[in-house]
Scaffold this motif. Structure first.
Motif, PDB file in Angstrom:
ATOM      1  N   ARG A   9       0.841  -1.192   0.000  1.00 15.08           N
ATOM      2  CA  ARG A   9       0.000   0.000   0.000  1.00 15.08           C
ATOM      3  C   ARG A   9       0.886   1.255   0.000  1.00 15.08           C
ATOM      4  NH1 ARG A   9      -4.114   1.848  -2.396  1.00 15.08           N
ATOM      5  NH2 ARG A   9      -4.753   3.745  -1.391  1.00 15.08           N
ATOM      6  N   PHE A  10       2.007   1.171   0.716  1.00  7.75           N
ATOM      7  CA  PHE A  10       2.931   2.305   0.740  1.00  7.75           C
ATOM      8  C   PHE A  10       3.517   2.551  -0.638  1.00  7.75           C
ATOM      9  CE2 PHE A  10       3.264   2.235   5.431  1.00  7.75           C
ATOM     10  CZ  PHE A  10       3.119   3.593   5.629  1.00  7.75           C
ATOM     11  N   THR A  11       3.790   1.487  -1.350  1.00  2.00           N
ATOM     12  CA  THR A  11       4.350   1.650  -2.701  1.00  2.00           C
ATOM     13  C   THR A  11       3.354   2.407  -3.570  1.00  2.00           C
ATOM     14  OG1 THR A  11       5.474  -0.441  -2.410  1.00  2.00           O
ATOM     15  CG2 THR A  11       5.365   0.399  -4.650  1.00  2.00           C
ATOM     16  N   ALA A  12       2.087   2.014  -3.475  1.00  2.00           N
ATOM     17  CA  ALA A  12       1.055   2.688  -4.268  1.00  2.00           C
ATOM     18  C   ALA A  12       0.891   4.134  -3.809  1.00  2.00           C
ATOM     19  CB  ALA A  12      -0.266   1.930  -4.139  1.00  2.00           C
ATOM     20  N   LEU A  13       0.890   4.328  -2.495  1.00  2.00           N
ATOM     21  CA  LEU A  13       0.738   5.699  -1.957  1.00  2.00           C
ATOM     22  C   LEU A  13       1.882   6.589  -2.434  1.00  2.00           C
ATOM     23  CD1 LEU A  13      -0.100   6.026   1.852  1.00  2.00           C
ATOM     24  CD2 LEU A  13      -1.482   6.722  -0.104  1.00  2.00           C
ATOM     25  N   ARG A  14       3.098   6.027  -2.388  1.00  2.00           N
ATOM     26  CA  ARG A  14       4.290   6.768  -2.808  1.00  2.00           C
ATOM     27  C   ARG A  14       4.178   7.170  -4.277  1.00  2.00           C
ATOM     28  NH1 ARG A  14       8.532   2.868  -1.737  1.00  2.00           N
ATOM     29  NH2 ARG A  14       7.625   2.845   0.332  1.00  2.00           N
ATOM     30  N   THR A  15       3.688   6.256  -5.085  1.00  2.00           N
ATOM     31  CA  THR A  15       3.522   6.556  -6.516  1.00  2.00           C
ATOM     32  C   THR A  15       2.525   7.692  -6.699  1.00  2.00           C
ATOM     33  OG1 THR A  15       4.003   4.279  -7.069  1.00  2.00           O
ATOM     34  CG2 THR A  15       2.827   5.544  -8.736  1.00  2.00           C
ATOM     35  N   GLN A  16       1.425   7.632  -5.942  1.00  2.00           N
ATOM     36  CA  GLN A  16       0.421   8.697  -6.069  1.00  2.00           C
ATOM     37  C   GLN A  16       0.978  10.044  -5.601  1.00  2.00           C
ATOM     38  OE1 GLN A  16      -2.637   6.055  -4.175  1.00  2.00           O
ATOM     39  NE2 GLN A  16      -3.978   7.186  -5.513  1.00  2.00           N
ATOM     40  N   ALA A  17       1.792  10.009  -4.553  1.00  2.00           N
ATOM     41  CA  ALA A  17       2.407  11.247  -4.056  1.00  2.00           C
ATOM     42  C   ALA A  17       3.356  11.823  -5.115  1.00  2.00           C
ATOM     43  CB  ALA A  17       3.147  10.979  -2.746  1.00  2.00           C
ATOM     44  N   ARG A  32       9.111  21.178  -5.550  1.00  4.93           N
ATOM     45  CA  ARG A  32       7.815  20.529  -5.763  1.00  4.93           C
ATOM     46  C   ARG A  32       7.588  19.445  -4.715  1.00  4.93           C
ATOM     47  NH1 ARG A  32       7.377  18.629 -11.876  1.00  4.93           N
ATOM     48  NH2 ARG A  32       9.232  17.432 -11.280  1.00  4.93           N
ATOM     49  N   VAL A  33       6.370  19.430  -4.177  1.00  2.00           N
ATOM     50  CA  VAL A  33       6.015  18.436  -3.151  1.00  2.00           C
ATOM     51  C   VAL A  33       4.668  17.822  -3.522  1.00  2.00           C
ATOM     52  CG1 VAL A  33       5.672  18.017  -0.677  1.00  2.00           C
ATOM     53  CG2 VAL A  33       7.165  19.890  -1.406  1.00  2.00           C
ATOM     54  N   GLY A  34       4.561  16.522  -3.319  1.00  2.00           N
ATOM     55  CA  GLY A  34       3.276  15.834  -3.486  1.00  2.00           C
ATOM     56  C   GLY A  34       2.972  15.046  -2.233  1.00  2.00           C
ATOM     57  N   ALA A  35       1.698  14.850  -1.966  1.00  2.06           N
ATOM     58  CA  ALA A  35       1.295  14.067  -0.795  1.00  2.06           C
ATOM     59  C   ALA A  35       0.112  13.190  -1.172  1.00  2.06           C
ATOM     60  CB  ALA A  35       0.918  14.986   0.360  1.00  2.06           C
ATOM     61  N   ALA A  36       0.067  12.006  -0.577  1.00  2.00           N
ATOM     62  CA  ALA A  36      -1.075  11.099  -0.766  1.00  2.00           C
ATOM     63  C   ALA A  36      -1.489  10.601   0.610  1.00  2.00           C
ATOM     64  CB  ALA A  36      -0.688   9.935  -1.674  1.00  2.00           C
ATOM     65  N   LEU A  37      -2.741  10.866   0.945  1.00  2.00           N
ATOM     66  CA  LEU A  37      -3.272  10.565   2.278  1.00  2.00           C
ATOM     67  C   LEU A  37      -4.242   9.395   2.180  1.00  2.00           C
ATOM     68  CD1 LEU A  37      -3.531  11.554   5.265  1.00  2.00           C
ATOM     69  CD2 LEU A  37      -5.313  13.126   4.469  1.00  2.00           C
ATOM     70  N   ALA A  79      -2.288   6.777   6.898  1.00  2.00           N
ATOM     71  CA  ALA A  79      -0.912   7.079   6.481  1.00  2.00           C
ATOM     72  C   ALA A  79      -0.906   8.216   5.478  1.00  2.00           C
ATOM     73  CB  ALA A  79      -0.287   5.835   5.849  1.00  2.00           C
ATOM     74  N   ILE A  80       0.222   8.900   5.450  1.00  2.00           N
ATOM     75  CA  ILE A  80       0.424   9.910   4.400  1.00  2.00           C
ATOM     76  C   ILE A  80       1.813   9.695   3.805  1.00  2.00           C
ATOM     77  CG2 ILE A  80       1.257  11.707   6.023  1.00  2.00           C
ATOM     78  CD1 ILE A  80      -0.201  13.763   4.153  1.00  2.00           C
ATOM     79  N   ALA A  81       1.869   9.684   2.491  1.00  2.00           N
ATOM     80  CA  ALA A  81       3.157   9.600   1.796  1.00  2.00           C
ATOM     81  C   ALA A  81       3.467  10.975   1.228  1.00  2.00           C
ATOM     82  CB  ALA A  81       3.093   8.562   0.680  1.00  2.00           C
ATOM     83  N   ILE A  82       4.718  11.363   1.370  1.00  2.00           N
ATOM     84  CA  ILE A  82       5.176  12.664   0.881  1.00  2.00           C
ATOM     85  C   ILE A  82       6.306  12.408  -0.116  1.00  2.00           C
ATOM     86  CG2 ILE A  82       6.242  14.874   1.551  1.00  2.00           C
ATOM     87  CD1 ILE A  82       5.118  14.218   4.441  1.00  2.00           C
ATOM     88  N   SER A 111       8.131   9.666   3.968  1.00  2.00           N
ATOM     89  CA  SER A 111       8.644  10.626   3.006  1.00  2.00           C
ATOM     90  C   SER A 111       9.729   9.970   2.161  1.00  2.00           C
ATOM     91  CB  SER A 111       9.202  11.860   3.722  1.00  2.00           C
ATOM     92  OG  SER A 111       9.603  12.818   2.761  1.00  2.00           O
ATOM     93  N   ALA A 112       9.651  10.236   0.872  1.00  2.00           N
ATOM     94  CA  ALA A 112      10.586   9.592  -0.057  1.00  2.00           C
ATOM     95  C   ALA A 112      11.319  10.640  -0.883  1.00  2.00           C
ATOM     96  CB  ALA A 112       9.817   8.653  -0.988  1.00  2.00           C
ATOM     97  N   ALA A 113      12.586  10.352  -1.130  1.00  2.00           N
ATOM     98  CA  ALA A 113      13.398  11.167  -2.041  1.00  2.00           C
ATOM     99  C   ALA A 113      13.516  10.415  -3.361  1.00  2.00           C
ATOM    100  CB  ALA A 113      14.771  11.407  -1.425  1.00  2.00           C
ATOM    101  N   PRO A 114      13.726  11.138  -4.464  1.00  2.00           N
ATOM    102  CA  PRO A 114      13.712  10.482  -5.778  1.00  2.00           C
ATOM    103  C   PRO A 114      14.761   9.381  -5.924  1.00  2.00           C
ATOM    104  CG  PRO A 114      14.120  12.856  -5.987  1.00  2.00           C
ATOM    105  CD  PRO A 114      13.918  12.582  -4.545  1.00  2.00           C
ATOM    106  N   ALA A 115      15.907   9.555  -5.281  1.00  2.00           N
ATOM    107  CA  ALA A 115      16.969   8.545  -5.430  1.00  2.00           C
ATOM    108  C   ALA A 115      16.684   7.277  -4.647  1.00  2.00           C
ATOM    109  CB  ALA A 115      18.306   9.132  -4.999  1.00  2.00           C
ATOM    110  N   GLY A 116      15.628   7.287  -3.840  1.00  2.00           N
ATOM    111  CA  GLY A 116      15.264   6.044  -3.172  1.00  2.00           C
ATOM    112  C   GLY A 116      15.119   6.082  -1.675  1.00  2.00           C
ATOM    113  N   PRO A 117      15.926   6.911  -0.947  1.00  2.00           N
ATOM    114  CA  PRO A 117      15.776   6.850   0.505  1.00  2.00           C
ATOM    115  C   PRO A 117      14.351   7.184   0.958  1.00  2.00           C
ATOM    116  CG  PRO A 117      17.571   8.345  -0.104  1.00  2.00           C
ATOM    117  CD  PRO A 117      16.916   7.888  -1.372  1.00  2.00           C
TER     118      PRO A 117
END
Ligand code: THU
Length: 138
Positions: A9-17, A32-37, A79-82, A111-117
């Protein structure tokens, strides 16, 4: 039954964010910031930052997502993904922590950074000694 914030679910949330992040309106900061709640019913609401020539009128991604979810009738969140383009995962700002805390401190914040962390906290960790609705009556 409540949705469970599984890793899938986090993977999907992260993609939506991240998709929401690409729609950010951030001509001033260029950050630029995106969030998925994720609601307890399993629905997801997204937001992006929306800046303004009058700088303080700008909105953060997390609060845009929160407003969309509440306007659709949701008040319980899992959960919220940023997602941002910073080198390190960007934690939510203090105002967004406070806004989210209104609806519960058990929220998982990722919270995710583009390079992966990716970093993950509970909102209770991010906002110790919170001012909550019950603080008004204590
Ligand atoms: N921003 C967010 O959208 N969320 C945060 O938690 C931190 C900051 C936005 C606000 C502004 O448009 C840009 O990032 C730079 O601060």
């Amino acid at each position: 039954m409540n949705a469970v914030a599984t890793d899938d679910r986090f993977t999907a949330l992260r993609t939506q964010a991240t998709e929401a992040m690409r729609r950010a309106y951030a001509p001033y900061s260029k950050f630029r910031v995106g969030a998925a709640l994720l609601t307890d019913a399993g629905e997801t609401f997204v937001g992006c930052n929306v800046e303004n020539a009058s700088y303080p009128a700008g909105l953060c991604a997390e609060r845009v997502a929160l407003g969309a979810a509440v306007a659709a009738g949701h008040r319980k969140f899992m959960a919220i993904a940023i997602s941002s383009e910073a080198a390190a995962p960007a934690p939510p700002c203090g105002i967004c922590r406070q806004a989210l805390a209104e609806f519960g401190l058990d929220l998982i914040v990722e919270s995710a950074a583009p390079a992966g962390p990716v970093m993950r906290w509970s909102l209770a960790e991010l906002l110790p000694h919170p001012f909550t609705p019950s603080s008004l009556h204590s």
